[in-house]
Design an enzyme around this catalytic site. Sequence first.
Site, mmCIF file in Angstrom:
data_model
loop_
_atom_site.group_PDB
_atom_site.id
_atom_site.type_symbol
_atom_site.label_atom_id
_atom_site.label_comp_id
_atom_site.label_asym_id
_atom_site.label_seq_id
_atom_site.Cartn_x
_atom_site.Cartn_y
_atom_site.Cartn_z
ATOM 1 N N LYS A 4 1.858 -3.431 5.365
ATOM 2 C CA LYS A 4 0.498 -3.762 5.848
ATOM 3 C C LYS A 4 -0.566 -3.500 4.785
ATOM 4 O O LYS A 4 -1.427 -4.348 4.528
ATOM 5 C CB LYS A 4 0.173 -2.943 7.099
ATOM 6 C CG LYS A 4 0.999 -3.288 8.314
ATOM 7 C CD LYS A 4 0.566 -2.481 9.519
ATOM 8 C CE LYS A 4 0.907 -1.011 9.430
ATOM 9 N NZ LYS A 4 2.354 -0.738 9.487
ATOM 10 N N THR A 5 -0.530 -2.312 4.203
ATOM 11 C CA THR A 5 -1.584 -1.939 3.248
ATOM 12 C C THR A 5 -1.552 -2.838 2.014
ATOM 13 O O THR A 5 -2.590 -3.343 1.568
ATOM 14 C CB THR A 5 -1.440 -0.467 2.838
ATOM 15 O OG1 THR A 5 -1.596 0.362 3.991
ATOM 16 C CG2 THR A 5 -2.487 -0.079 1.804
ATOM 17 N N GLU A 36 -6.455 -4.048 8.226
ATOM 18 C CA GLU A 36 -5.088 -3.584 8.456
ATOM 19 C C GLU A 36 -4.954 -3.165 9.917
ATOM 20 O O GLU A 36 -5.782 -2.408 10.429
ATOM 21 C CB GLU A 36 -4.782 -2.412 7.524
ATOM 22 C CG GLU A 36 -3.378 -1.868 7.634
ATOM 23 C CD GLU A 36 -3.093 -0.782 6.608
ATOM 24 O OE1 GLU A 36 -2.207 0.054 6.878
ATOM 25 O OE2 GLU A 36 -3.752 -0.755 5.546
#
Length: 460
Positions: free
Chosen positions: A123-124, A168
């Site tokens: 995700k990041t 995010e």
Amino acid sequence: MNIENILSDVNKKIHMIGIGGVSMSGIADILLNMGFSISGSDMVKSAVTDRLEKQGIKITIGHFAENVHGSDIVVYTAAVKADNPEIIEAKNLNLNLIERSDFLGAITHLYSETIAISGTHGKTTTTSMLSSVFIEAQRDPSIQVGADLKILNDLNYRIGKSDIFIVEACEYVRSFLKFFPKTAIVLNVEEDHLDCYKDLADIKDAFNQFLDIPADNGLLILNADDSDCMDIANNHKAKLVTFGINNKDATWHAENISLCDDGTYTFDAISKIEIIENVKLGVIGYHNIYNALSVIACAKEYKIDNNAIKNGILNFKGASRRFELVGTVNNANIYDDYAHHPTEIKATIKAAKNINAKKIWAVFQPHTYTRTYTLFDEFVTAFEGADSIIITDIYAAREIDTGIVSSKQLADKINETSGNCIYISRLEDAATYLKENVSEGEIVLTIGAGSVTKIGRELI
């Protein structure tokens, strides 16, 4: 309580419990830019709290009832317990108490083009890479991401002037279901956070609900190589776009993948109507081809030109704690990585093996007892490819040690097959051991979502 109405009144005073956290600090800056009066508290003084204080935010180190006095709204993180004195006092004063994900969700509702990036892994990095592309294309997005980025001047947020908000979206305690994206990206779906989910079916159900949020004019972007992603791909209102490497029927897939001398990859991104040739990653790791494909799939739907896409991907050199080179010890490079799930650990070690090194050291601090226990067998095999492994004590985070599992048990089980694992309880002792044993030309990987990051900084 209508949070959107609260956000429309800049005369409201907002207090934030745990303001030094990655997400909370970014929200604080967004609110400050919107004109709100902000205060906050945290248990530990840090560079983040110092920065916020310099911006005019009143920061208190420690949680005390009087910290909420004069506030209209109190925002808190999921980690804050019900017996926190500020929570108790806010209830006594009948203040508006709002959990962080609810509050961030309300902020996503203020943007007509919120893009939310979710998934068990990546995700990041993907949020960051996508942000780099949109900045390169001069789309002026607002951004909220789970790590500090060089492209954001070592911050984890950006305040833009467009209607685009790139955020995010974490599935922990179903936080992402409180967001209002027009575009929802799911990178992958696996077992994790089993302290708040029953099983994989429960996790898939949450992601399925997440995909229901975008309207019929929205967009869903899913990994076609992930069977659990594709299980939940259909029966949603929004347009579906897919990406993959192995599945050539995906909307976008990669071909002509080539490993570069610097450990990164190049590839051609191919759809049924066009080819983007020679896309080069700016970060190490085969798994980042998937992340880049999701970025390409999204950027093309937003009509970003190919040069901006390629430059944005190339110029993204990584987020903090994502295979981050932090320095050297005894002329050996130290890389720090947030990996805390077996799949992530495997990807990190695979990436390290693409670097020409004499030896790979993997120093792992397990994160939470629940995850270590439920994924124990997967952790045992996750370190294949590392030459020497050090396991330190479990980082408890939000949990209490009930004795169900220990790092010593994990190290002993790894040694049954590999014989190359050492259990060292304390991070300080692990750092000392490394300093005495690491040699020139080797690689040290500090791995985990807890305080293991301190080892690299201590060594240098």
